[in-house]
Design an enzyme around this catalytic site. Structure first.
Site, PDB file in Angstrom:
ATOM      1  NE  ARG A  85     -17.524 -30.907  82.853  1.00  0.00           N
ATOM      2  CZ  ARG A  85     -18.312 -31.462  82.244  1.00  0.00           C
ATOM      3  NH1 ARG A  85     -18.266 -31.335  80.939  1.00  0.00           N
ATOM      4  NH2 ARG A  85     -19.208 -32.213  82.586  1.00  0.00           N
ATOM      5  NE  ARG A  94     -21.490 -29.078  83.607  1.00  0.00           N
ATOM      6  CZ  ARG A  94     -22.261 -30.162  83.441  1.00  0.00           C
ATOM      7  NH1 ARG A  94     -22.338 -30.718  82.357  1.00  0.00           N
ATOM      8  NH2 ARG A  94     -22.864 -30.695  84.508  1.00  0.00           N
ATOM      9  CG  ASP A  97     -21.116 -29.913  79.001  1.00  0.00           C
ATOM     10  OD1 ASP A  97     -20.355 -30.920  78.738  1.00  0.00           O
ATOM     11  OD2 ASP A  97     -22.334 -30.092  79.152  1.00  0.00           O
ATOM     12  CG  ASP A  99     -22.621 -32.405  76.014  1.00  0.00           C
ATOM     13  OD1 ASP A  99     -21.741 -33.239  76.394  1.00  0.00           O
ATOM     14  OD2 ASP A  99     -23.537 -31.808  76.492  1.00  0.00           O
TER      15      ASP A  99
END
Length: 165
Positions: A85, A94, A97, A99
């Protein structure tokens, strides 16, 4: 319950195409950081905001861990780094990711824990988070605004393209 959003839209020279990258990342999360309890179906979505980037592949994962929220997020960032990343501009394409979407319905303001904000501050705006989250937790209620996940989904902008793969 603890939910992590996972997604990406770029291949990796080391790990392959996006589906391969994300599957390998799930394995890394499961074996090093926490236990993956369930994974939603995968969703293909247009970038938000809409750009000429390639489509994303996204899912939401329910995990179990004894790590506090800030440490879990730190570990997720380490996995992102392992998978290549690169953080450049906001909303850039990207490889991966990760989260932290929701952590046991805790509410954490961004200034409290090194920028950590829970629940994730943009989850209410994103079909690629809400639709897979609904697959795992159809009765989930946002701990800040008290809206059900169905109400949040119904309030999404109609121009977001997000479909189950």
């Amino acid at each position: 319950m603890i939910f992590i959003g996972i997604g990406g839209n770029l291949p990796s020279k080391l790990f392959g195409a996006t589906p391969d990258v994300l599957q390998k990342a799930l394995h890394a999360i499961d074996s090093k950081i926490c236990r993956v309890v369930r994974c939603s179906p995968w969703y293909k979505s247009a970038p938000v905001p809409l750009t000429r980037q390639p489509d994303y592949l996204n899912a939401v994962v329910e995990v179990s861990t004894n790590l506090p929220a800030n440490e879990l997020l730190s570990q997720l960032h380490k996995v992102e780094n392992q998978f290549g990343r690169v953080r450049s501009t906001t909303n850039a394409s990207r490889i991966i990711d990760l989260d932290l979407i929701s952590y046991r319905n805790q509410v954490i303001e961004p200034k409290e824990k090194n920028g950590l904000c829970l629940p994730h501050p943009r989850l209410c705006e994103r079909a690629f988070v809400l639709l897979p989250l609904f697959d795992l937790a159809p009765n989930w209620v946002h701990p800040v605004n008290a809206k059900t996940i169905l109400n949040l989904i119904n309030g999404l902008p109609k121009n977001q393209r997000c479909e189950r793969v």
